[in-house]
Design a protein around this motif. Sequence first.
Motif, mmCIF file in Angstrom:
data_model
loop_
_atom_site.group_PDB
_atom_site.id
_atom_site.type_symbol
_atom_site.label_atom_id
_atom_site.label_comp_id
_atom_site.label_asym_id
_atom_site.label_seq_id
_atom_site.Cartn_x
_atom_site.Cartn_y
_atom_site.Cartn_z
ATOM 1 N N GLU A 209 -2.031 -8.067 -3.795
ATOM 2 C CA GLU A 209 -0.590 -8.260 -3.924
ATOM 3 C C GLU A 209 -0.176 -9.660 -3.471
ATOM 4 O O GLU A 209 0.986 -9.899 -3.155
ATOM 5 C CB GLU A 209 0.166 -7.208 -3.109
ATOM 6 C CG GLU A 209 -0.039 -7.254 -1.610
ATOM 7 C CD GLU A 209 -1.240 -6.441 -1.144
ATOM 8 O OE1 GLU A 209 -1.270 -6.058 0.023
ATOM 9 O OE2 GLU A 209 -2.142 -6.179 -1.978
ATOM 10 N N GLY B 256 2.497 0.698 -8.607
ATOM 11 C CA GLY B 256 2.039 -0.550 -8.007
ATOM 12 C C GLY B 256 1.809 -1.630 -9.048
ATOM 13 O O GLY B 256 2.203 -2.790 -8.853
ATOM 14 N N ASP B 257 1.166 -1.258 -10.163
ATOM 15 C CA ASP B 257 0.944 -2.239 -11.235
ATOM 16 C C ASP B 257 2.267 -2.750 -11.786
ATOM 17 O O ASP B 257 2.431 -3.949 -12.061
ATOM 18 C CB ASP B 257 0.120 -1.608 -12.356
ATOM 19 C CG ASP B 257 -1.331 -1.382 -11.950
ATOM 20 O OD1 ASP B 257 -1.735 -1.923 -10.888
ATOM 21 O OD2 ASP B 257 -2.044 -0.674 -12.676
ATOM 22 N N ASN C 236 1.812 2.183 -3.518
ATOM 23 C CA ASN C 236 0.733 2.885 -4.213
ATOM 24 C C ASN C 236 0.574 4.312 -3.698
ATOM 25 O O ASN C 236 0.391 5.262 -4.474
ATOM 26 C CB ASN C 236 -0.580 2.131 -4.050
ATOM 27 C CG ASN C 236 -0.675 0.919 -4.948
ATOM 28 O OD1 ASN C 236 -0.113 0.915 -6.037
ATOM 29 N ND2 ASN C 236 -1.364 -0.111 -4.486
ATOM 30 N N ASP C 237 0.646 4.480 -2.377
ATOM 31 C CA ASP C 237 0.439 5.806 -1.803
ATOM 32 C C ASP C 237 1.589 6.752 -2.159
ATOM 33 O O ASP C 237 1.356 7.950 -2.402
ATOM 34 C CB ASP C 237 0.312 5.695 -0.278
ATOM 35 C CG ASP C 237 -0.964 4.982 0.147
ATOM 36 O OD1 ASP C 237 -1.872 4.864 -0.697
ATOM 37 O OD2 ASP C 237 -1.034 4.528 1.307
ATOM 38 N N LYS D 2 0.833 -1.207 0.000
ATOM 39 C CA LYS D 2 0.000 0.000 0.000
ATOM 40 C C LYS D 2 0.866 1.255 0.000
ATOM 41 O O LYS D 2 0.520 2.277 -0.610
ATOM 42 C CB LYS D 2 -0.926 -0.006 1.231
ATOM 43 C CG LYS D 2 -1.913 1.164 1.290
ATOM 44 C CD LYS D 2 -2.855 1.011 2.470
ATOM 45 C CE LYS D 2 -3.901 2.127 2.473
ATOM 46 N NZ LYS D 2 -3.295 3.465 2.565
ATOM 47 N N HIS E 265 4.000 6.348 -4.715
ATOM 48 C CA HIS E 265 4.415 6.449 -6.128
ATOM 49 C C HIS E 265 3.252 6.321 -7.114
ATOM 50 O O HIS E 265 3.465 6.462 -8.326
ATOM 51 C CB HIS E 265 5.463 5.374 -6.447
ATOM 52 C CG HIS E 265 6.680 5.447 -5.578
ATOM 53 N ND1 HIS E 265 7.676 6.386 -5.760
ATOM 54 C CD2 HIS E 265 7.045 4.699 -4.500
ATOM 55 C CE1 HIS E 265 8.615 6.211 -4.831
ATOM 56 N NE2 HIS E 265 8.264 5.199 -4.058
ATOM 57 N N GLY E 266 2.076 6.022 -6.646
ATOM 58 C CA GLY E 266 0.929 5.939 -7.530
ATOM 59 C C GLY E 266 0.619 4.512 -7.945
ATOM 60 O O GLY E 266 1.441 3.588 -7.811
ATOM 61 N N HIS E 267 -0.590 4.329 -8.477
ATOM 62 C CA HIS E 267 -1.036 2.992 -8.841
ATOM 63 C C HIS E 267 -0.307 2.435 -10.057
ATOM 64 O O HIS E 267 -0.195 1.212 -10.213
ATOM 65 C CB HIS E 267 -2.551 2.996 -9.081
ATOM 66 C CG HIS E 267 -3.340 3.142 -7.805
ATOM 67 N ND1 HIS E 267 -3.558 2.104 -6.930
ATOM 68 C CD2 HIS E 267 -3.928 4.234 -7.238
ATOM 69 C CE1 HIS E 267 -4.267 2.532 -5.895
ATOM 70 N NE2 HIS E 267 -4.510 3.828 -6.053
#
Length: 484
Positions: free
Chosen positions: A400, A373-374, A365-366, A362, A368-370
């Motif tokens: 994940e 994350g992808d 994502n928080d 998480k 560096h952005g989604h």
Amino acid sequence: MAALIHRYRLVLLIAVLLLTGFSLNVSLSYLNAREEIHRGIIEQGLPLTGDTIYSEINKDILRPVFISSLMAHDTFVRDWLLSGEHQPQQVARYLQEVRLKYGTVSSFLVSDKSRRYYYGEGVLKQVSDHDPRDAWYQRVRAMKQDYEINVDVDMANRDAMTVFINHRIVDFSGRYIGATGVGLTLDKLSGLIDNYERRFNRRIYFADGSGRIVLGSGRNRVLAHSLSELPGLAPQLPQLLQKNSTPALFSYQAGSSHILLNARYIPDLGWYLLVEQDETEAMRTVEQTMHANLAISAAIMLLVISITLYTVNRHQRKLERMATTDQLTGCLNRHAFQEQWPRLARREQNAPLLLVDIDYFKQVNDSHGHLAGDAILQQAAALLQDQLHPQDLLVRWGGEEFLILPRPQAARASTEALAEGLRRAVADWQPQWQGHTLQITVSIGLCYWRQGESLDNATDRADRALYQAKQSGRNRVIIVNEES
């Protein structure tokens, strides 16, 4: 059924009519193509190839001409000759550098004052007015033009036949003071001809003024030493061996082949450039094309059906892949694995199940952005897959989390070593995202499936082990007890 049969008979009749019409059309096209090919070879193919090769040969020879001109006008060379030729090692080093830099096989300098012949290793010999092998120097000394192209043996290269560019050197008042230049071996020119033959798909070679074949390619040897040995061509030699730079066309029969030949005299070399094409071979291609077209037209109906079936099957397989594969990571998805589990469970004995979770995902994502994350999920899946055996199953379990089912033959010790190896591989991995280095780790829960146990119960035990790994500080492997 009768209507269906009638419909197929009608399609077959239409196919026969189309094939018959196509055959007639192909036959007429074949006759016209033979005539067009013959005219094209005579009027365009051979002349244009001959012109192109002639231009490229001039270009390939122009570069060493330019090199020899640079040498002849080099202030160092002229000053060194005029100052008394002191320290011969200087000019030897100069000639060696020219040879190495420009890829020539020879570079030389002859002083008109001392008559010394310098090359890359020092002084080769003393040029003499009475030595027939030095006649070239007397010719260069007396000629009016700045340079000549001459084919001669290279005394500095074991008498290898070499194309020399001999350039006059004059002092700053225009007085002749020596000769310089470079040489290209005939082997190098043979390599150029190899290249031309591959590009133009024609046989190319050179003959001297007597008709002797002096240079061909290593790829496509000319089957004679002289043009007079080619029976169909021998009667035409008087016309062919005229020193006319305008290209001329000849033809002759060689066995079952009809050969068309374009000949051109090259004054700079004193040779004839000969470009041949086997017209019989060209016609054979037309015949093969005709047969191929007939076969294609006969198979067109089957081809269309095959393409249609292939398209439908491919679309169906794509739908199946979409239903069973996680679109982001390319792994088997959870639903598909659950569907396959009853079949897998029948062959498994104490099957190990590894539940892998990316730590602090998480925060990725928080921070560096989604998209980051992808990307991490995709790369992590690829990294895990690289560590696995081809028979091991990697499943995107959700978010994940990944589930791994090792192959049936895997021993318990090797499975536990695999889990630890996966953890280390991810810990050592440092993915990059927009200039930032991310530190990624995983926690792994490992349990062994019990005979008769449901998949939900087994994965629940693995999940408890995973939870324990996270509670214990993450980046570790926890193996659940058999009784748990």
